[in-house]
Write a protein that holds these residues in place. Structure first.
Motif, PDB file in Angstrom:
ATOM      1  N   THR A 108      -2.492  15.336   8.329  1.00 47.30           N
ATOM      2  CA  THR A 108      -3.613  15.867   8.908  1.00 47.30           C
ATOM      3  C   THR A 108      -3.839  17.236   8.182  1.00 47.30           C
ATOM      4  N   ASP A 109      -3.121  17.859   7.299  1.00 48.97           N
ATOM      5  CA  ASP A 109      -3.181  18.906   6.796  1.00 48.97           C
ATOM      6  C   ASP A 109      -4.252  19.169   5.737  1.00 48.97           C
ATOM      7  N   LEU A 110      -5.004  20.276   5.606  1.00 50.63           N
ATOM      8  CA  LEU A 110      -6.055  20.411   4.711  1.00 50.63           C
ATOM      9  C   LEU A 110      -5.521  21.512   3.495  1.00 50.63           C
ATOM     10  N   TRP A 111      -6.119  21.373   2.232  1.00 50.05           N
ATOM     11  CA  TRP A 111      -5.705  22.191   1.342  1.00 50.05           C
ATOM     12  C   TRP A 111      -6.770  22.737   0.511  1.00 50.05           C
ATOM     13  N   GLU A 112      -6.864  23.907   0.060  1.00 45.00           N
ATOM     14  CA  GLU A 112      -8.031  24.681  -0.681  1.00 45.00           C
ATOM     15  C   GLU A 112      -7.526  24.957  -2.015  1.00 45.00           C
ATOM     16  N   TYR A 113      -8.298  24.475  -3.244  1.00 53.08           N
ATOM     17  CA  TYR A 113      -7.813  24.735  -4.494  1.00 53.08           C
ATOM     18  C   TYR A 113      -8.853  25.869  -4.981  1.00 53.08           C
ATOM     19  N   ASP A 114      -8.325  26.830  -5.698  1.00 53.36           N
ATOM     20  CA  ASP A 114      -9.127  27.770  -6.280  1.00 53.36           C
ATOM     21  C   ASP A 114      -8.984  27.734  -7.911  1.00 53.36           C
ATOM     22  N   PRO A 115     -10.161  27.219  -8.427  1.00 49.72           N
ATOM     23  CA  PRO A 115      -9.910  27.166  -9.953  1.00 49.72           C
ATOM     24  C   PRO A 115      -9.646  28.197 -10.747  1.00 49.72           C
ATOM     25  N   ILE A 116     -10.090  29.427 -10.234  1.00 48.44           N
ATOM     26  CA  ILE A 116      -9.892  30.798 -11.239  1.00 48.44           C
ATOM     27  C   ILE A 116      -8.612  31.187 -10.957  1.00 48.44           C
ATOM     28  N   GLY A 117      -7.948  31.073  -9.769  1.00 53.25           N
ATOM     29  CA  GLY A 117      -6.518  31.327  -9.868  1.00 53.25           C
ATOM     30  C   GLY A 117      -5.622  30.246 -10.030  1.00 53.25           C
ATOM     31  N   ASP A 118      -6.194  28.964 -10.227  1.00 52.69           N
ATOM     32  CA  ASP A 118      -5.272  27.821 -10.232  1.00 52.69           C
ATOM     33  C   ASP A 118      -4.230  27.842  -9.367  1.00 52.69           C
ATOM     34  N   SER A 119      -4.515  27.852  -7.840  1.00 52.57           N
ATOM     35  CA  SER A 119      -3.760  27.751  -6.881  1.00 52.57           C
ATOM     36  C   SER A 119      -4.286  27.267  -5.631  1.00 52.57           C
ATOM     37  N   TRP A 120      -3.233  26.725  -4.929  1.00 48.62           N
ATOM     38  CA  TRP A 120      -3.668  25.953  -3.430  1.00 48.62           C
ATOM     39  C   TRP A 120      -3.433  27.112  -2.237  1.00 48.62           C
ATOM     40  N   THR A 121      -4.207  26.893  -1.342  1.00 44.86           N
ATOM     41  CA  THR A 121      -3.861  27.695  -0.085  1.00 44.86           C
ATOM     42  C   THR A 121      -4.122  26.577   1.017  1.00 44.86           C
ATOM     43  N   GLN A 122      -3.231  26.600   1.982  1.00 44.26           N
ATOM     44  CA  GLN A 122      -3.326  25.593   3.189  1.00 44.26           C
ATOM     45  C   GLN A 122      -4.185  26.347   4.209  1.00 44.26           C
ATOM     46  N   LYS A 123      -5.055  25.293   4.832  1.00 54.80           N
ATOM     47  CA  LYS A 123      -6.145  25.835   5.830  1.00 54.80           C
ATOM     48  C   LYS A 123      -5.986  25.091   7.207  1.00 54.80           C
ATOM     49  N   ALA A 124      -6.696  25.384   7.887  1.00 52.28           N
ATOM     50  CA  ALA A 124      -6.629  24.905   9.301  1.00 52.28           C
ATOM     51  C   ALA A 124      -6.699  23.366   9.143  1.00 52.28           C
ATOM     52  N   ASN A 125      -5.668  22.609   9.799  1.00 54.94           N
ATOM     53  CA  ASN A 125      -5.425  21.420  10.051  1.00 54.94           C
ATOM     54  C   ASN A 125      -6.728  20.470  10.315  1.00 54.94           C
ATOM     55  N   PHE A 126      -6.822  19.173   9.978  1.00 57.43           N
ATOM     56  CA  PHE A 126      -7.751  18.342  10.336  1.00 57.43           C
ATOM     57  C   PHE A 126      -7.372  17.902  11.904  1.00 57.43           C
ATOM     58  N   PRO A 127      -8.462  18.238  12.734  1.00 58.57           N
ATOM     59  CA  PRO A 127      -8.240  17.818  14.067  1.00 58.57           C
ATOM     60  C   PRO A 127      -7.987  16.411  14.718  1.00 58.57           C
ATOM     61  N   TRP A 157     -16.253  14.662  11.530  1.00 59.12           N
ATOM     62  CA  TRP A 157     -15.868  16.288  11.645  1.00 59.12           C
ATOM     63  C   TRP A 157     -16.342  16.907  10.674  1.00 59.12           C
ATOM     64  N   GLU A 158     -16.936  18.102  10.769  1.00 61.17           N
ATOM     65  CA  GLU A 158     -17.480  19.184   9.931  1.00 61.17           C
ATOM     66  C   GLU A 158     -16.527  20.140   9.690  1.00 61.17           C
ATOM     67  N   TYR A 159     -16.296  20.674   8.553  1.00 64.65           N
ATOM     68  CA  TYR A 159     -15.417  21.825   8.112  1.00 64.65           C
ATOM     69  C   TYR A 159     -16.450  23.046   7.616  1.00 64.65           C
ATOM     70  N   ASP A 160     -16.224  24.079   8.247  1.00 65.39           N
ATOM     71  CA  ASP A 160     -16.794  25.407   7.770  1.00 65.39           C
ATOM     72  C   ASP A 160     -15.906  26.071   6.664  1.00 65.39           C
ATOM     73  N   PRO A 161     -16.076  26.286   5.565  1.00 65.20           N
ATOM     74  CA  PRO A 161     -14.997  26.934   4.836  1.00 65.20           C
ATOM     75  C   PRO A 161     -15.147  28.700   5.089  1.00 65.20           C
ATOM     76  N   VAL A 162     -16.198  29.214   5.433  1.00 67.90           N
ATOM     77  CA  VAL A 162     -16.208  30.517   5.820  1.00 67.90           C
ATOM     78  C   VAL A 162     -15.388  31.041   6.982  1.00 67.90           C
ATOM     79  N   LEU A 163     -15.433  30.071   8.134  1.00 72.30           N
ATOM     80  CA  LEU A 163     -14.760  30.205   9.276  1.00 72.30           C
ATOM     81  C   LEU A 163     -13.489  29.524   9.294  1.00 72.30           C
ATOM     82  N   ASP A 164     -13.225  28.615   8.228  1.00 74.59           N
ATOM     83  CA  ASP A 164     -11.937  27.810   8.359  1.00 74.59           C
ATOM     84  C   ASP A 164     -11.783  27.206   9.618  1.00 74.59           C
ATOM     85  N   GLN A 165     -12.855  26.304   9.860  1.00 76.61           N
ATOM     86  CA  GLN A 165     -13.001  25.835  11.382  1.00 76.61           C
ATOM     87  C   GLN A 165     -13.312  24.446  11.171  1.00 76.61           C
TER      88      GLN A 165
END
Length: 290
Positions: A108-127, A157-165
């Protein structure tokens, strides 16, 4: 019938009113199935999946396709390997949610990929419940994840990347299913096909399609797919047209792999034949890119 789907990278040029043709490109660095992919502006990324059937071996890498050199370049791998999941991109970042990991429950995890930094960050889990073979797609500002397997789901489910919600939205109007297809046209999401009750020799396959309007949070029916129902078809929106290619179905108890192509015109609510993948041997299931 295998409900998982493989990644195929293709280039399609044109629309319904123009010539259509396929151009072969450099193959993906490994042979995998059930991988994820997303595009960020003009950059394409693909990773994960399985590169073995017996025994299954998870492919942990992430690769970027460089169009100018027709080549693949390794990027930072997703921290938790998985297969049977899609990807989407919003506001310059890539996202991967849910899926299956060998030896672990459905994720149920969600990960965000930043192409500039070539890095992953874990975000709010899929509910919702953990699952694979989901729909994962994005409009200009929001991501959407739903449907999928174990158990069959029709939630949305809708994901808002600004609010991480995450926010629960109106559910898909028909029964839950796995390995469905989707594309986005003018910030409306089109979802169809897929299957349930999948076994090695049987499945209930669907040919219906629906349009989701995020503004009103409502679903409506659109024209039925004019070819046999299937799972794992490659689908994307381009220049105001939706495209669907390939996928897997059944002829009696025998598995069928399609190489046909279809284009959806939302203005006239009509499907038209599109460029077949006739030169690809064999035809294949599923490929998807958002």
């Amino acid at each position: 019938m295998d409900p998982r789907y493989a990644l195929v990278v293709i280039t399609l040029v044109g629309s319904i009113s123009k010539a259509q043709y396929w151009t072969p490109k450099t193959p993906f660095p490994d042979v995998v199935e059930a991988s994820y992919s997303f595009t960020i502006e003009d950059r394409m990324f693909a990773g994960g999946g399985l590169n073995g059937v017996t025994p299954a071996v998870e492919y942990t890498g992430l690769n970027e396709y460089i169009a100018s050199t027709n080549s693949w370049v390794p990027r930072a791998p997703l921290p938790v390997a998985r297969y049977g999941v899609g990807g989407f991109s919003i506001l310059g970042k890539g996202y991967v949610a849910c899926g299956w990991h060998i030896g672990s429950p459905q994720l149920t995890d969600l990960w965000e990929y930043d192409p500039i930094g070539d890095s992953w960050t874990q975000k709010a889990n899929f509910p919702g419940p953990g699952r694979y073979s989901t729909i994962s797609v994005a409009t200009t500002t929001k991501g959407y994840v739903g449907l999928g397997y174990s158990p069959y789901a029709n939630d949305w489910w809708e994901y808002d990347p600004v609010l991480d919600q995450w926010t629960a939205k109106a559910p898909f109007p028909m029964v839950g299913r796995q390995a469905a297809s989707a594309f986005v046209i003018d910030d409306k999401v089109y979802v169809g096909l897929g299957a349930r009750d999948v076994t090695a020799f049987s499945a209930t396959l669907y040919d219906d399609w629906y349009r989701y309007d995020p503004t009103s949070d409502t679903w409506g029916t659109v024209a039925t797919f004019p070819a046999p129902g299937r799972i794992g078809a490659y689908s994307f929106g381009f220049n105001g047209i939706g495209y669907v290619f390939c996928g897997a179905g059944l002829n009696g108890t025998s598995k069928v792999i399609y190489n046909d192509g279809w284009a959806y015109d939302p203005v006239n609510d009509q499907w038209h034949t599109s460029a077949q993948v006739a030169w690809i041997s064999p035809a294949r299931t599923g490929c998807r890119s958002r």
